[in-house]
Scaffold this motif. Structure first.
Motif, PDB file in Angstrom:
ATOM      1  N   THR A  35       1.206  -0.921  -0.636  1.00 18.36           N
ATOM      2  CA  THR A  35      -0.147   0.501   0.169  1.00 18.36           C
ATOM      3  C   THR A  35       1.064   0.997  -0.197  1.00 18.36           C
ATOM      4  O   THR A  35       1.655   1.532   0.185  1.00 18.36           O
ATOM      5  CB  THR A  35      -0.509  -0.297   0.993  1.00 18.36           C
ATOM      6  OG1 THR A  35      -0.240   0.126   2.307  1.00 18.36           O
ATOM      7  CG2 THR A  35      -1.197  -0.975   1.218  1.00 18.36           C
ATOM      8  N   GLU A  36       0.160   2.321  -0.197  1.00 17.12           N
ATOM      9  CA  GLU A  36       1.160   3.172  -0.485  1.00 17.12           C
ATOM     10  C   GLU A  36       1.486   4.091   0.949  1.00 17.12           C
ATOM     11  O   GLU A  36       2.052   4.928   1.017  1.00 17.12           O
ATOM     12  CB  GLU A  36       0.583   4.649  -1.753  1.00 17.12           C
ATOM     13  CG  GLU A  36       0.403   4.618  -2.659  1.00 17.12           C
ATOM     14  CD  GLU A  36       2.058   3.591  -3.434  1.00 17.12           C
ATOM     15  OE1 GLU A  36       3.351   5.284  -3.148  1.00 17.12           O
ATOM     16  OE2 GLU A  36       1.842   2.976  -4.388  1.00 17.12           O
ATOM     17  N   ASP A  37       0.543   4.105   1.470  1.00 15.87           N
ATOM     18  CA  ASP A  37       0.853   4.551   2.979  1.00 15.87           C
ATOM     19  C   ASP A  37       0.464   3.676   3.801  1.00 15.87           C
ATOM     20  O   ASP A  37       0.118   3.515   5.298  1.00 15.87           O
ATOM     21  CB  ASP A  37      -0.879   5.394   3.529  1.00 15.87           C
ATOM     22  CG  ASP A  37      -2.491   4.270   3.113  1.00 15.87           C
ATOM     23  OD1 ASP A  37      -1.938   3.125   2.308  1.00 15.87           O
ATOM     24  OD2 ASP A  37      -3.353   4.761   3.787  1.00 15.87           O
ATOM     25  N   GLU A  42       0.684   1.402   9.611  1.00 14.91           N
ATOM     26  CA  GLU A  42       1.638   1.055  10.575  1.00 14.91           C
ATOM     27  C   GLU A  42       0.837   1.888  12.329  1.00 14.91           C
ATOM     28  O   GLU A  42       0.763   1.112  13.480  1.00 14.91           O
ATOM     29  CB  GLU A  42       3.148   0.966  10.773  1.00 14.91           C
ATOM     30  CG  GLU A  42       3.827   0.679  11.580  1.00 14.91           C
ATOM     31  CD  GLU A  42       4.853   1.234  11.276  1.00 14.91           C
ATOM     32  OE1 GLU A  42       5.564   0.552  11.812  1.00 14.91           O
ATOM     33  OE2 GLU A  42       6.127   1.137  10.414  1.00 14.91           O
ATOM     34  N   ILE A  43       0.413   3.018  11.804  1.00 13.72           N
ATOM     35  CA  ILE A  43       0.634   3.614  13.610  1.00 13.72           C
ATOM     36  C   ILE A  43      -0.618   3.133  13.789  1.00 13.72           C
ATOM     37  O   ILE A  43      -0.472   3.871  15.774  1.00 13.72           O
ATOM     38  CB  ILE A  43       0.351   4.836  13.159  1.00 13.72           C
ATOM     39  CG1 ILE A  43       1.578   5.455  12.960  1.00 13.72           C
ATOM     40  CG2 ILE A  43      -0.159   5.988  14.223  1.00 13.72           C
ATOM     41  CD1 ILE A  43       1.789   6.928  11.671  1.00 13.72           C
ATOM     42  N   HIS A  44      -2.236   2.754  13.153  1.00 11.97           N
ATOM     43  CA  HIS A  44      -3.326   2.665  13.820  1.00 11.97           C
ATOM     44  C   HIS A  44      -3.228   0.998  13.397  1.00 11.97           C
ATOM     45  O   HIS A  44      -4.181   0.690  13.966  1.00 11.97           O
ATOM     46  CB  HIS A  44      -4.404   3.022  13.080  1.00 11.97           C
ATOM     47  CG  HIS A  44      -4.539   4.489  12.617  1.00 11.97           C
ATOM     48  ND1 HIS A  44      -4.523   5.731  13.340  1.00 11.97           N
ATOM     49  CD2 HIS A  44      -3.817   5.332  11.342  1.00 11.97           C
ATOM     50  CE1 HIS A  44      -4.604   6.875  13.220  1.00 11.97           C
ATOM     51  NE2 HIS A  44      -3.864   6.647  11.965  1.00 11.97           N
ATOM     52  N   PHE A  45      -1.776   0.323  13.665  1.00 12.46           N
ATOM     53  CA  PHE A  45      -2.241  -0.973  13.370  1.00 12.46           C
ATOM     54  C   PHE A  45      -2.349  -1.100  14.723  1.00 12.46           C
ATOM     55  O   PHE A  45      -3.576  -2.617  14.835  1.00 12.46           O
ATOM     56  CB  PHE A  45      -0.832  -1.749  13.190  1.00 12.46           C
ATOM     57  CG  PHE A  45      -0.388  -3.260  13.291  1.00 12.46           C
ATOM     58  CD1 PHE A  45      -1.593  -3.584  12.317  1.00 12.46           C
ATOM     59  CD2 PHE A  45      -0.102  -3.919  14.376  1.00 12.46           C
ATOM     60  CE1 PHE A  45      -1.271  -5.255  11.937  1.00 12.46           C
ATOM     61  CE2 PHE A  45       0.099  -5.708  13.703  1.00 12.46           C
ATOM     62  CZ  PHE A  45      -0.318  -5.783  12.953  1.00 12.46           C
ATOM     63  N   GLN A  46      -2.159  -0.949  16.303  1.00 17.97           N
ATOM     64  CA  GLN A  46      -3.268  -1.500  17.277  1.00 17.97           C
ATOM     65  C   GLN A  46      -4.493  -1.618  17.293  1.00 17.97           C
ATOM     66  O   GLN A  46      -5.442  -2.033  17.483  1.00 17.97           O
ATOM     67  CB  GLN A  46      -2.231  -0.587  19.079  1.00 17.97           C
ATOM     68  CG  GLN A  46      -3.259  -1.081  19.666  1.00 17.97           C
ATOM     69  CD  GLN A  46      -3.011  -3.037  20.095  1.00 17.97           C
ATOM     70  OE1 GLN A  46      -1.717  -3.165  20.127  1.00 17.97           O
ATOM     71  NE2 GLN A  46      -3.714  -3.482  20.368  1.00 17.97           N
ATOM     72  N   ASP A  47      -5.509  -0.579  17.103  1.00 15.06           N
ATOM     73  CA  ASP A  47      -6.445  -0.173  16.551  1.00 15.06           C
ATOM     74  C   ASP A  47      -7.040  -1.111  15.941  1.00 15.06           C
ATOM     75  O   ASP A  47      -8.488  -1.579  16.065  1.00 15.06           O
ATOM     76  CB  ASP A  47      -6.711   1.041  16.323  1.00 15.06           C
ATOM     77  CG  ASP A  47      -6.595   2.531  16.537  1.00 15.06           C
ATOM     78  OD1 ASP A  47      -6.562   2.102  18.291  1.00 15.06           O
ATOM     79  OD2 ASP A  47      -6.046   3.558  16.213  1.00 15.06           O
TER      80      ASP A  47
END
Length: 147
Positions: A35-37, A42-47
């Motif tokens: 994915t491009e973003d 990765e920042i929202h992986f825990q969510d």
């Protein structure tokens, strides 16, 4: 001109370098990202992990039914009125064949991804939705074979 052992070493090294460079050339571009973003995700992986846990804890989970006219996503009859969601069907071989759609439930609490949007093969399904101020996420592999 007579060749000595030094000439043979130089020829062997030259052939080896040509071999390695041809391997690199024919291997193609293998450094593409999924994915491009990627870094934002990765920042929202825990969510995402928490949303998957909530989805797995549900007594009634959405079902994926393979039909001749496409994938039918059947949600429980108790699905809330404030429901919002997205379906993402990712092809690992070609990103131009990915399918991403917002979910619009019918009166029977189902949603159809029509077969005209699908091609034969394996899809990575990401089904995400929000209801009652909670997010849910289901990820799994599904296969489409046109009938």
């Amino acid at each position: 001109m007579k060749l000595n052992w030094g000439h043979y070493v130089a020829i062997a090294l030259g052939c080896f370098m040509i071999f390695i460079l041809s391997l690199l050339y024919f291997a193609g571009d293998t450094g593409g990202m999924v994915t491009e973003d990627y870094y934002e995700k990765e920042i929202h992986f825990q969510d995402e992990i928490n949303a998957e846990k909530r989805a797995n804890a549900l007594a009634e989970k959405p079902e994926v039914i393979v039909q001749a006219n496409g994938f039918l996503f059947q949600f429980p009859a108790t699905t809330a009125a404030d429901f919002k969601g997205d379906i993402f069907l990712m092809r690992n071989d070609d990103e131009t064949k990915d399918v991403k759609m917002p979910i619009k439930l019918s009166d029977k609490k189902n949603f159809l991804v029509p077969s005209v949007k699908l091609i034969d093969g394996e899809y990575e399904l990401t089904l995400s939705w929000k209801e009652n101020n909670q997010t849910y996420l289901i990820k799994k592999s599904i296969r489409w074979i046109s009938q």
